[in-house]
Structure formats: C-alpha cells, structure tokens
Scaffold this active site. Structure first.
Site, PDB file in Angstrom:
ATOM      1  N   LYS A   7      10.777   0.323   4.673  1.00 26.74           N
ATOM      2  CA  LYS A   7      11.044  -0.773   3.739  1.00 26.74           C
ATOM      3  C   LYS A   7      11.137  -0.307   2.274  1.00 26.74           C
ATOM      4  O   LYS A   7      11.901  -0.865   1.492  1.00 26.74           O
ATOM      5  CB  LYS A   7       9.960  -1.851   3.866  1.00 26.74           C
ATOM      6  N   THR A  13      12.286  -2.294   9.132  1.00 23.37           N
ATOM      7  CA  THR A  13      10.855  -2.388   9.374  1.00 23.37           C
ATOM      8  C   THR A  13      10.195  -1.031   9.161  1.00 23.37           C
ATOM      9  O   THR A  13      10.826  -0.085   8.682  1.00 23.37           O
ATOM     10  CB  THR A  13      10.580  -3.011  10.773  1.00 23.37           C
ATOM     11  N   GLY A  59       1.652  -1.620   2.097  1.00 25.11           N
ATOM     12  CA  GLY A  59       2.981  -2.227   2.091  1.00 25.11           C
ATOM     13  C   GLY A  59       2.973  -3.677   2.524  1.00 25.11           C
ATOM     14  O   GLY A  59       3.678  -4.511   1.944  1.00 25.11           O
ATOM     15  N   GLY A  67      -6.309  -5.960   1.940  1.00 22.02           N
ATOM     16  CA  GLY A  67      -5.349  -4.863   2.060  1.00 22.02           C
ATOM     17  C   GLY A  67      -4.537  -4.722   0.795  1.00 22.02           C
ATOM     18  O   GLY A  67      -4.397  -5.692   0.020  1.00 22.02           O
ATOM     19  N   ARG A 115     -10.008  -1.480   1.016  1.00 20.83           N
ATOM     20  CA  ARG A 115     -10.973  -0.395   1.266  1.00 20.83           C
ATOM     21  C   ARG A 115     -10.938   0.635   0.133  1.00 20.83           C
ATOM     22  O   ARG A 115     -11.967   1.098  -0.341  1.00 20.83           O
ATOM     23  CB  ARG A 115     -10.619   0.261   2.613  1.00 20.83           C
ATOM     24  N   GLU A 120      14.259 -10.924  -6.793  1.00 21.66           N
ATOM     25  CA  GLU A 120      13.013 -10.764  -7.550  1.00 21.66           C
ATOM     26  C   GLU A 120      11.825 -10.460  -6.632  1.00 21.66           C
ATOM     27  O   GLU A 120      10.972  -9.625  -6.930  1.00 21.66           O
ATOM     28  CB  GLU A 120      12.756 -12.051  -8.316  1.00 21.66           C
ATOM     29  N   GLY A 176       0.236 -13.699  13.320  1.00 19.97           N
ATOM     30  CA  GLY A 176       1.429 -13.563  12.488  1.00 19.97           C
ATOM     31  C   GLY A 176       2.749 -13.822  13.199  1.00 19.97           C
ATOM     32  O   GLY A 176       3.800 -13.488  12.658  1.00 19.97           O
TER      33      GLY A 176
END
Ligand code: ATR
Length: 279
Positions: free
Chosen positions: A65, A61, A129, A126, A151, A77, A245
């Site tokens: 990553k 995490t 990542g 966004g 942004r 992939e 999430g």
C-alpha cells in the site's frame, strides 16, 4: 469488459473478487475482477504489466500500500494522510490513488453497527499501516477524543504529530482532542476501541487492559475470521460489544467501487450475504 484486480502478496485468501463480482451483478456494471500475486521485490513491474495489459484499476493490499501511494500521480486527501493507497485507477496514462480503508471502517461502525462516533471517546490501538490508514477518516467523524496507543510509543507519537500538523485537519482538530498515549498505564474509558495491531497474528496477548472499556463499549477488530476471535472473546468477557472487520472489508470495497465506477453498490446487503456464506 473493464478489468480490475487485487494486487498483493499473499493474495490467495482475498475475498475482494467475490465482493466486487456481487457489486457488479447488483449494479449492472460490466466488469471483471481477479487476484494478482506480485513478487515482493517487484510491485512496480507487476503494476506496469497490469496497466499495459488494459487493466482499469486495482486494489492493493499488504505489503504494497505504501509503494502504491508513492507510484501514483495523484492522491486523495485521505490517501495523503495515510501515505498509503489501497485503490488505484488508471486514466489516460495517469495513476490516481485513494485509500478507502478508513471510510470503510467508519461506515461499518456508523451505518452497519449503528454506533455514532461524533462526540464519543475513541481508542485506536496500533500505529502501523493499518492504523495510519484509518486515523484521518476517524477524525473526520468528529469524536470528542481520539487516543492512539502503540507498543512502540514513538510510532504513535509520530502518527499523531503527522495528523495534528496537517493543514486539512486543523478545523476538525479544534473540536477533537487527538493524543498519543502509552499502552502501559493507559488511562480513561472509551466508547469505541479499535484494534489495528497485528498482535493476534503473532500469537500476542490482547494489547490493552480491560479497564479502558466503558460498559457496552464497541470493541472493533480490523481483522475477521480466526485472528479476530481472541479479541472478541476478551471484549465479551468484559461487558463490551465485539465486532470483527468483515464489514470494513465490504465497505472499503464499496468505496473503491464508487471511485472506479461512480456507482455506490448495496454494501449492507453484500455484507449480510457474506456473513451467511462464511463458516
Ligand atoms: P499493519 O500494516 O498491519 O499495521 P505493521 O505496520 O507491521 O502492520 O504494524 C503492526 C502493528 O501491530 C504495530 O502497531 C505493532 O506495534 P509496534 O509498532 O510496537 O511493532 C502492533 N503489534 C504487533 N504485534 C503486537 C503485539 N504482540 N502486541 C502489541 N502490538 C503489536
């Protein structure tokens, strides 16, 4: 007993050990799963120690990553598209990488929330990542249109360009319009909006104007708990359906579990249990 862990910094807050312990219990897999804090300047050393100590795999995490992807010998992939890995498996001295974040998001939206993405208009907010990790699997769900807005516009343009030129996506992109647009003055109304920005962590405002929401649009925040509350309230106030999430967290874990163990755990059940257990 096979041993897995989550490697990150910070890692104390992680719910992955709980989720994987429950998956193992429900599928009868003999495995243990722990948390491992890696120093910010020595992810490779910590990973090496974990492998040398007999670890069979790990989740990775924030903020490792990208490093995890670069250290791997092979990558699926979807990990290549993200240029980041959240799942590593160790096999005869080789490190195999996968990225299950995007498929976790798609499975939570389609299976748990019951919203089909095929033929729909999607907005991804966004281009860091978190967004990079989900763009490929979102495209694979065959939306009609997928707009990435950020942004810093150049980052959205670059992320879109990298996907638009990837050979593996050419066929999908004949049916899906993939665009980068500026957050300011963003046009169009969307069936599904996915917040992959870190704006709530920095106390920032909702990064987009509410007119982009179709009535009853799904407004998905990739975070859960307190950081997702502002976006959820905003969505509700504008006639959209909010979702946090937590399901993505459980579904990405399920795909990692499959990558390691070859067994698909009952993820919807574990998500229900987790929702009940959380305040
Ligand atoms: P992550 O891995 O969580 O995506 P990141 O790579 O640092 O972290 O990316 C953070 C994302 O949140 C970026 O898209 C960032 O926008 P910029 O590229 O312009 O920095 C976005 N973000 C962070 N704070 C924000 C805010 N207050 N408003 C809008 N977007 C924000």
């Amino acid at each position: 007993m096979d041993h897995y862990c989550i490697l990150g910094n910070p890692v104390e807050h992680s719910k992955s050990p709980l989720i994987h312990a429950r998956f193992a219990e429900l599928t009868g897999q003999a495995m243990r799963y722990s948390k491992l804090l890696a120093p910010l300047d020595d992810f490779p050393g910590t990973l090496r120690q974990w492998i040398d100590g007999g670890g069979r795999g790990c989740n990775v995490t924030v903020p490792f990553k990208f490093e995890a992807f670069r250290l791997a010998d092979t990558a699926t992939e979807r990990a290549q598209l993200a240029q980041a890995a959240n799942t590593l498996k160790f096999d005869g001295g080789r490190i195999d990488a996968d990225n299950t974040d995007g498929i976790g998001l798609v499975n939570d939206i389609q299976r748990n929330a019951g919203v089909s993405l095929a033929g729909r208009d999607l907005l991804l907010l966004g281009a860091g990542g978190a967004a990079a990790g989900v763009l490929g699997p979102l495209l694979a769900a065959r939306p009609r249109r997928l707009v990435v807005a950020n942004r810093t516009p150049d980052k959205a343009v670059n992320l879109v360009a990298r996907h638009a030129s990837h050979p593996a996506l050419q066929k999908l992109l004949q049916k899906t319009e993939l665009l980068a647009q500026d957050l300011q003055g963003l046009q169009g109304d969307f069936d599904v909006i996915i917040n992959a920005t870190a704006s709530s962590l920095s106390g920032g405002a909702i990064p987009v104007d509410a007119h982009v929401l179709k009535p009853h649009a799904l407004a998905y925040d990739m975070m859960y708990g307190a950081p997702a509350q502002g976006f959820a309230s905003w969505a509700l106030a504008h006639g959209a359906v909010p979702r946090d999430g937590l399901g993505m967290l459980v579904e990405q874990a399920a795909e990692s579990f499959l990558f390691w163990r070859g067994v698909y755990p009952p993820s919807a059940q574990v998500l229900q249990e987790l929702r009940k257990a959380l305040p």
